[in-house]
Scaffold this active site. Structure first.
Site, PDB file in Angstrom:
ATOM      1  CD  GLU A  27      62.637  51.618  65.070  1.00 51.37           C
ATOM      2  OE1 GLU A  27      63.840  51.826  64.796  1.00 51.37           O
ATOM      3  OE2 GLU A  27      61.700  51.978  64.351  1.00 51.37           O
ATOM      4  CG  HIS A  82      67.029  49.609  63.063  1.00 52.35           C
ATOM      5  ND1 HIS A  82      67.778  49.593  61.893  1.00 52.35           N
ATOM      6  CD2 HIS A  82      65.779  49.980  62.696  1.00 52.35           C
ATOM      7  CE1 HIS A  82      67.007  49.949  60.885  1.00 52.35           C
ATOM      8  NE2 HIS A  82      65.785  50.192  61.338  1.00 52.35           N
ATOM      9  CG  HIS A  84      61.574  48.281  61.038  1.00 55.10           C
ATOM     10  ND1 HIS A  84      61.517  48.352  59.664  1.00 55.10           N
ATOM     11  CD2 HIS A  84      62.445  49.242  61.416  1.00 55.10           C
ATOM     12  CE1 HIS A  84      62.326  49.303  59.238  1.00 55.10           C
ATOM     13  NE2 HIS A  84      62.910  49.854  60.288  1.00 55.10           N
ATOM     14  CG  ASP A  95      65.378  52.524  58.709  1.00 49.69           C
ATOM     15  OD1 ASP A  95      65.474  53.013  59.848  1.00 49.69           O
ATOM     16  OD2 ASP A  95      64.724  51.489  58.467  1.00 49.69           O
TER      17      ASP A  95
END
Length: 143
Positions: A27, A82, A84, A95
């Site tokens: 990530e 970020h 995935h 999260d």
């Protein structure tokens, strides 16, 4: 249902996509900086998580450095992004545990697998993530 939106420079979306693809299968993560109600910078930082293929973590040092860069300007650290790499850009339970209210969260995913990468925005309100619309703003950032 999207009740709120925020402007974002297309170059910022492109930078987040590039960072997500370069970091995969880990990530990626970074900070979002805005001025005049528009996200005009995605500041890439190193993912400090112990397991970067399943989690992300922005170091306090990187966050404080970004805050200092904004000090004395009309710009603010408005949120974080970020990726995935293997799933859709929807907030995970992890999260949710790491999030705090009113910060903006952009998630990019999935990376590869023949699917288009999508970037979505969320804000934590009353314990739940609420979708935020991203409105591309092609104006040049103020310098």
């Amino acid at each position: 249902m999207i009740e709120e939106s925020i402007r974002i420079r297309p170059a910022v979306l492109a930078a987040i996509e590039q960072h997500a693809r370069a970091a995969a299968p880990a990530e990626c993560c970074g900070l979002l900086i805005a001025g005049d109600g528009c996200i005009d910078e995605a500041r890439a930082v190193e993912n400090q998580a112990a397991d970067p293929e399943r989690h992300y973590e922005v170091s306090p040092r990187d966050y404080i450095e970004a805050l200092k860069r904004c000090r004395g300007t009309d710009r603010i650290v408005i949120g974080a992004y970020h990726s995935h790499p293997r799933s859709m850009p929807e907030p995970s339970a992890t999260d949710r545990e790491a999030a705090f209210s009113d910060f903006l969260y952009l998630i990019a995913g999935p990376v590869g697998g023949g699917r288009d990468l999508v970037i979505r925005a969320y804000r934590l309100k009353d314990g739940n993530f609420r979708p935020i619309g991203l409105v591309p703003d092609p104006r040049e950032p103020q310098t």
